[in-house]
Motif scaffolding. Structure first.
Motif, short mmCIF file in Angstrom:
data_model
loop_
_atom_site.label_atom_id
_atom_site.label_comp_id
_atom_site.label_asym_id
_atom_site.label_seq_id
_atom_site.Cartn_x
_atom_site.Cartn_y
_atom_site.Cartn_z
N GLU A 53 -16.62 33.99 -13.69
CA GLU A 53 -17.80 33.44 -12.77
C GLU A 53 -18.55 34.38 -11.98
O GLU A 53 -18.43 34.57 -10.69
N PRO A 54 -19.48 35.15 -12.68
CA PRO A 54 -20.30 36.31 -12.21
C PRO A 54 -21.10 35.67 -11.14
O PRO A 54 -21.89 34.81 -11.25
N SER A 55 -21.51 36.65 -10.02
CA SER A 55 -22.61 36.20 -9.21
C SER A 55 -23.61 37.23 -9.32
O SER A 55 -24.98 36.93 -8.86
N ILE A 56 -23.48 38.25 -10.13
CA ILE A 56 -24.55 39.10 -10.42
C ILE A 56 -24.49 39.69 -11.68
O ILE A 56 -23.49 39.51 -12.39
N PHE A 57 -25.60 40.08 -12.34
CA PHE A 57 -25.53 40.60 -14.00
C PHE A 57 -25.44 42.22 -13.84
O PHE A 57 -25.93 42.88 -13.06
N ASP A 58 -24.09 42.38 -14.31
CA ASP A 58 -23.51 43.86 -14.33
C ASP A 58 -23.76 44.76 -15.61
O ASP A 58 -22.83 45.48 -15.97
N GLY A 59 -24.94 44.40 -16.36
CA GLY A 59 -25.38 45.45 -17.47
C GLY A 59 -24.07 45.47 -18.44
O GLY A 59 -23.73 44.48 -18.88
N PRO A 60 -24.00 46.80 -18.89
CA PRO A 60 -22.98 46.97 -19.96
C PRO A 60 -21.80 46.40 -19.71
O PRO A 60 -20.87 45.72 -20.71
N LEU A 61 -21.24 46.51 -18.61
CA LEU A 61 -19.80 45.95 -18.12
C LEU A 61 -19.91 44.37 -18.20
O LEU A 61 -18.96 43.87 -19.13
N PHE A 62 -20.99 43.86 -18.23
CA PHE A 62 -20.89 42.28 -18.45
C PHE A 62 -21.00 42.05 -19.79
O PHE A 62 -20.18 41.27 -20.22
N ASP A 63 -21.64 42.63 -20.75
CA ASP A 63 -21.51 42.56 -22.26
C ASP A 63 -20.16 42.54 -22.62
O ASP A 63 -19.71 41.68 -23.65
N GLU A 64 -19.32 43.50 -22.26
CA GLU A 64 -18.13 43.83 -22.60
C GLU A 64 -17.19 42.73 -22.24
O GLU A 64 -16.23 42.08 -22.92
N ALA A 65 -17.62 42.36 -21.16
CA ALA A 65 -16.62 40.95 -20.33
C ALA A 65 -17.06 39.90 -20.94
O ALA A 65 -15.98 38.91 -21.28
#
Length: 314
Positions: free
Chosen positions: A168-180
């Protein structure tokens, strides 16, 4: 042997890590209460009060606030062995300002009285991940609302252990987000806050997405398939804070009640009863001040009755 393995896998229902703070609530300018807060904190402690086996994995200061947060988890019935306190660190605090007439709220990391900045949330690190491997590898569902390299590592270990990954993200975190995202089973996010960054990425992924649209309702998406669920009207709106967290609580509780053999094969249509259960909690919670006002003013049996009565009709 298979029964023994299933029993071991279900020993922890939910392991979670992420934004957990001491919420200091001011209603119409006056201090009214303080309690454990933050999306991760709200979701985990609420599930613990619903008698789910919950284990928060957190990094806090070795201070009075840290002790207070741990006590709230413990009193709710959570397993607190994976909450780590560190000398020389201050536990995080967040101020919430509520206008009871409009139900509007705002947040600040500045103390209302002294105007000093509160200590901020810090994620778990590699040492906490290593010390919590049992929890990550043996949980049914892993919850996170923040990302860091260590949290991504924890997510990977839970995924390899067969857990449902609820992100449940509240911000977009670039490369980490794509892995998650590649590990995520269910992704929940706000259309207003993150839709522009996430919509196309999520549509191309295998994750089921819950996309919230404020007071209008939410969508459940899988690829390009979508199901709309209108918000359930609240009889009284005193404070809308925590509504999104209640949706997650209701859905996660519903997921945990499904047989292990079907949890990983649910379609978006299958999930709708769980989504509506969460929306019912959100509507009821709006009638009380605080992110978990429903739990404070009503007992767990009443909350459980709301969940048990939730049904979705197409």
């Amino acid at each position: 042997m298979e029964n023994m393995m299933l029993q071991r896998r279900d020993s922890i229902d939910v392991v979670g890590t992420g934004f957990t703070v001491l919420d200091r609530l001011y209603a119409d300018g006056d201090f009214t209460a303080e309690a454990l807060g933050g999306s991760c904190g709200n979701v985990l402690v609420s599930l613990a009060m619903l008698r789910r086996q919950v284990a928060p994995v957190l990094s806090l200061g070795y201070d009075e606030i840290g002790a207070q947060l741990i006590d709230e988890f413990r009193l709710a019935g959570a397993n607190t062995r994976y909450i780590y306190q560190h000398e020389g660190r201050r536990s995080p605090v967040l101020r919430q300002e509520l206008d009871t007439l409009s139900g509007q709220h705002s947040f600040s990391f500045i103390c209302h009285e002294t105007l000093e900045e509160y200590p901020r949330y810090e994620p778990i690190g590699p040492a906490e991940v290593q010390s919590s491997l049992h929890a990550f590898e043996d949980c049914t569902l892993f919850y996170a609302d923040r990302l860091s390299p260590a949290i991504l590592d924890a997510m990977e270990r839970a995924h390899l252990g067969g857990a449902i990954i609820y992100f449940e993200p509240s911000i977009f975190d670039g490369p980490l987000f794509d892995e998650a995202l590649a590990l995520t089973s269910i992704l929940k996010y706000s259309s207003d806050r993150l839709g522009a960054e996430l919509d196309e990425r999520v549509a191309a992924s295998a994750a089921i997405a819950i996309v919230t649209h404020g007071e209008d309702g939410l969508e459940v998406r899988h690829g390009h398939e979508r199901v709309w669920s209108a918000a359930i009207p609240a009889a009284i709106v005193m404070d809308a804070c925590g509504s999104g967290d209640m949706v997650s609580v209701g859905l996660i509780d519903w997921l945990l009640a499904r047989p292990a053999s079907v949890r990983h094969s649910l379609s978006i249509h299958d999930l709708m009863s769980g989504v509506v259960a969460g929306q019912r909690l959100a509507a009821e919670n709006c009638g009380f001040a605080g992110a978990r006002g429903l739990f404070k003013h009503r007992d767990a049996a009443y909350v459980r009755s709301l969940l048990g009565g939730a049904r979705y009709d197409f």
